[in-house]
Design a protein around this motif. Structure first.
Motif, PDB file in Angstrom:
ATOM      1  N   ALA A  61      -6.188   2.264   4.594  1.00  0.00           N
ATOM      2  CA  ALA A  61      -5.693   1.033   3.968  1.00  0.00           C
ATOM      3  C   ALA A  61      -5.322   1.331   2.526  1.00  0.00           C
ATOM      4  O   ALA A  61      -6.071   1.017   1.598  1.00  0.00           O
ATOM      5  CB  ALA A  61      -6.767  -0.051   4.041  1.00  0.00           C
ATOM      6  N   ALA A  62      -4.195   1.974   2.354  1.00  0.00           N
ATOM      7  CA  ALA A  62      -3.813   2.445   1.028  1.00  0.00           C
ATOM      8  C   ALA A  62      -2.316   2.625   0.962  1.00  0.00           C
ATOM      9  O   ALA A  62      -1.654   2.815   1.980  1.00  0.00           O
ATOM     10  CB  ALA A  62      -4.480   3.797   0.741  1.00  0.00           C
ATOM     11  N   MET A  63      -1.779   2.568  -0.258  1.00  0.00           N
ATOM     12  CA  MET A  63      -0.411   3.002  -0.459  1.00  0.00           C
ATOM     13  C   MET A  63      -0.454   4.500  -0.763  1.00  0.00           C
ATOM     14  O   MET A  63      -1.170   4.933  -1.673  1.00  0.00           O
ATOM     15  CB  MET A  63       0.234   2.245  -1.611  1.00  0.00           C
ATOM     16  CG  MET A  63       1.694   2.671  -1.807  1.00  0.00           C
ATOM     17  SD  MET A  63       2.457   1.900  -3.260  1.00  0.00           S
ATOM     18  CE  MET A  63       2.658   0.220  -2.654  1.00  0.00           C
ATOM     19  N   LEU A  64       0.286   5.257   0.020  1.00  0.00           N
ATOM     20  CA  LEU A  64       0.277   6.709  -0.154  1.00  0.00           C
ATOM     21  C   LEU A  64       1.436   7.132  -1.058  1.00  0.00           C
ATOM     22  O   LEU A  64       2.409   6.398  -1.224  1.00  0.00           O
ATOM     23  CB  LEU A  64       0.390   7.389   1.205  1.00  0.00           C
ATOM     24  CG  LEU A  64      -0.779   7.096   2.157  1.00  0.00           C
ATOM     25  CD1 LEU A  64      -0.509   7.685   3.530  1.00  0.00           C
ATOM     26  CD2 LEU A  64      -2.084   7.663   1.599  1.00  0.00           C
ATOM     27  N   ARG A  65       1.305   8.317  -1.610  1.00  0.00           N
ATOM     28  CA  ARG A  65       2.345   8.787  -2.515  1.00  0.00           C
ATOM     29  C   ARG A  65       3.193   9.880  -1.872  1.00  0.00           C
ATOM     30  O   ARG A  65       4.317  10.142  -2.295  1.00  0.00           O
ATOM     31  CB  ARG A  65       1.693   9.291  -3.802  1.00  0.00           C
ATOM     32  CG  ARG A  65       2.628   9.910  -4.801  1.00  0.00           C
ATOM     33  CD  ARG A  65       2.064   9.866  -6.191  1.00  0.00           C
ATOM     34  NE  ARG A  65       1.948   8.476  -6.658  1.00  0.00           N
ATOM     35  CZ  ARG A  65       1.070   8.051  -7.559  1.00  0.00           C
ATOM     36  NH1 ARG A  65       0.225   8.896  -8.082  1.00  0.00           N
ATOM     37  NH2 ARG A  65       1.054   6.785  -7.906  1.00  0.00           N
ATOM     38  N   ILE A  99      -2.689  12.261   7.288  1.00  0.00           N
ATOM     39  CA  ILE A  99      -3.164  11.024   6.658  1.00  0.00           C
ATOM     40  C   ILE A  99      -1.992  10.047   6.576  1.00  0.00           C
ATOM     41  O   ILE A  99      -0.928  10.397   6.066  1.00  0.00           O
ATOM     42  CB  ILE A  99      -3.758  11.311   5.270  1.00  0.00           C
ATOM     43  CG1 ILE A  99      -4.931  12.286   5.436  1.00  0.00           C
ATOM     44  CG2 ILE A  99      -4.208  10.020   4.587  1.00  0.00           C
ATOM     45  CD1 ILE A  99      -5.591  12.703   4.133  1.00  0.00           C
ATOM     46  N   TYR A 100      -2.202   8.833   7.092  1.00  0.00           N
ATOM     47  CA  TYR A 100      -1.118   7.864   7.244  1.00  0.00           C
ATOM     48  C   TYR A 100      -1.536   6.510   6.681  1.00  0.00           C
ATOM     49  O   TYR A 100      -2.715   6.150   6.710  1.00  0.00           O
ATOM     50  CB  TYR A 100      -0.761   7.705   8.733  1.00  0.00           C
ATOM     51  CG  TYR A 100      -0.641   9.041   9.430  1.00  0.00           C
ATOM     52  CD1 TYR A 100       0.489   9.836   9.262  1.00  0.00           C
ATOM     53  CD2 TYR A 100      -1.687   9.546  10.205  1.00  0.00           C
ATOM     54  CE1 TYR A 100       0.590  11.081   9.849  1.00  0.00           C
ATOM     55  CE2 TYR A 100      -1.596  10.799  10.815  1.00  0.00           C
ATOM     56  CZ  TYR A 100      -0.452  11.560  10.631  1.00  0.00           C
ATOM     57  OH  TYR A 100      -0.365  12.800  11.205  1.00  0.00           O
ATOM     58  N   ASN A 101      -0.581   5.748   6.244  1.00  0.00           N
ATOM     59  CA  ASN A 101      -0.830   4.344   5.906  1.00  0.00           C
ATOM     60  C   ASN A 101      -1.333   3.621   7.150  1.00  0.00           C
ATOM     61  O   ASN A 101      -0.872   3.868   8.263  1.00  0.00           O
ATOM     62  CB  ASN A 101       0.474   3.727   5.407  1.00  0.00           C
ATOM     63  CG  ASN A 101       0.391   2.225   5.334  1.00  0.00           C
ATOM     64  OD1 ASN A 101       0.737   1.547   6.300  1.00  0.00           O
ATOM     65  ND2 ASN A 101      -0.081   1.702   4.236  1.00  0.00           N
ATOM     66  N   ASP A 102      -2.323   2.738   6.977  1.00  0.00           N
ATOM     67  CA  ASP A 102      -2.959   2.112   8.155  1.00  0.00           C
ATOM     68  C   ASP A 102      -1.980   1.312   9.020  1.00  0.00           C
ATOM     69  O   ASP A 102      -2.050   1.374  10.253  1.00  0.00           O
ATOM     70  CB  ASP A 102      -4.170   1.252   7.751  1.00  0.00           C
ATOM     71  CG  ASP A 102      -3.815   0.160   6.748  1.00  0.00           C
ATOM     72  OD1 ASP A 102      -2.707   0.210   6.168  1.00  0.00           O
ATOM     73  OD2 ASP A 102      -4.650  -0.737   6.530  1.00  0.00           O
TER      74      ASP A 102
END
Lengths: 294, 294
Positions: A61-65, A99-102
């Motif tokens: 649950a995050a905004m990834l860069r 690793i992916y945005n939820d």
């Protein structure tokens, strides 16, 4: 090969081990405290070990860069600028990790094994406390230039001074009308309003009709641009508001271009809480097949 | 290999032969009459022969039904349900042929050799008599489930009884405000209004500010969903209305999510009339490299 999928939210850390399409083990723990990146990385490494992971996909649950798991910001975890992928790689050096945005993981779960199975072009929309959406075009997740594609919640459905203020700092965002927290502040408990609207209560019906119109406008505009074959709808608010969903579907008939509606099926999300686990696991296994880990 | 690109509009049939990036010959004729599919196929086959085509890419002002060049409808050519790909294949049996929607060909021209060269995620918007848009995500054209992706002109920027009626039969479409024919009916000659707005005429400025807001809302909503790195703007109306473009860019700052604006560059289309020729040629040559013709 045993692939472990993890769904890391603000409340739960859930995990499941998959052998092909078969779920062979699962695990759940509260995120709780401490929730600093190092502690969470330790715990994920332990869970991955316990479940015998040979590859690891994480929906967060995050905004990834970037696509190496750098977290730009996660309000749920209270993280900002965290090289989470590196923290995990240091603990699990031989393990392929994705690793992916939820919301993207959830969307991919529905596309690979759920309500949009086998579809090439999909829009998946989740309305809970906030509003998230995932986009699949040409059979690929659309993450965009800076990992913020699918921000349907911040498309504008009102403008000018009357437009509702949104926590993002702008005005008139769909989320500022339909997001669970705004909705309940304005109307009370969403499922109660929904039941009242179903029973014909004029005030509830008026509120729901207005909301359904705004939702349909935002959806219809995204359909016009993307022309998907499947619109998947899910999330807590929609699950508890069947009347709102029905009114939205009706409003969509005049909000979306006819040509966009022709190939479209609107379907409810199927995988529920498992979608993120399944999607993260499938995404990492798909990337392995394409780019064998060395 | 000599690739011929063709741009088949309602007025002109234009063609160019390319050897790699080099344009080595070009041709233009009026479409005129007769413009029935058989006649046009004859003429394209002749042009392809004259230009020594070893492969042929065609951008056509039509809604397509599939990727074999079946035209669902082309108001410009007055065609409906035409198996145009088959007509051409019968005349040019040994030639690799690709048939694309004209806006998609134009978009691909800008992405492969123009204002969005090298970009992976792009939205290209053309405002002329009508409004068309092309979407590129993950380095691929997004055509959608039924070849109608990119219908930005029919996203809704107004609803209810006051919303402007659109030729598509719906109300409140962006095109019903900003499309050249509507715009001139409502305000007069677009470039005159633009000059008046630039000179500070209050009525012109008011009209243009309102229009810029609607355009920015539609653009911002598409940017929120797609998160492209490049927004290409082109077409006759925008080329003649620099003030409108400027006001739109300013309005975009509050209409689009900040996270979508961060990676974004707004640029003018570079290839002009050549974009469709270049794009159609590049698309067919790209498909050849992927799926060698047999």
């Amino acid at each position: 090969m045993r692939i472990v999928g993890i769904d890391l939210g603000g409340t739960n850390l859930r995990a499941a081990a998959f052998d092909g399409e078969l779920k062979i083990a699962e695990h759940r723990e509260l995120v709780g405290e401490p929730r600093d990146p190092e502690s969470i990385a330790d715990r994920i490494a332990r869970v991955a070990g316990q479940l015998g992971a040979e590859a690891l996909g994480i929906g967060i649950a995050a905004m990834l860069r970037d696509d190496r798991g750098t977290v730009a910001t996660s309000p749920h975890l209270r993280w900002r600028d965290v090289a989470f992928g590196e923290l995990l790689a240091a603990r699990l050096p031989s393990l392929p990790i994705g690793i992916y945005n939820d919301v993207n993981a959830i969307t991919w779960g529905e596309v690979s094994a759920g309500a949009a199975r086998g579809c090439r072009d999909v829009l998946a929309v989740y309305v809970g406390t906030g509003i998230g959406a995932g986009v699949v075009a040409n059979g690929e997740l659309v993450t965009g230039a800076s990992h913020t594609a699918g921000e349907l919640g911040h498309t504008k459905v009102a403008w000018g001074d009357d437009a509702a203020p949104c926590a993002c700092g702008q005005r008139g965002c769909l989320e500022a009308y339909l997001g669970g927290s705004y909705l309940e502040r304005r109307y009370g408990i969403a499922s109660d309003v929904d039941a009242a609207a179903a029973a014909g209560d004029p005030r509830a019906l008026e509120a729901w009709t207005e909301l359904a119109t705004l939702f349909a406008i935002a959806l219809g505009n995204a359909l016009a641009v993307l022309n998907p074959e499947r619109l998947v709808v899910g999330g807590g608010v929609l699950a508890h508001c069947p009347t709102l969903v029905e009114l939205t579907a009706a409003a969509l008939e005049i909000a979306a271009p006819r040509a966009s509606l022709e190939p479209l099926a609107v379907v409810a999300a199927e995988l529920g809480d498992d979608a993120g686990l399944v999607g993260a696991a499938r995404l990492v296994s798909r990337n392995l097949r394409r780019r064998p880990y060395t």
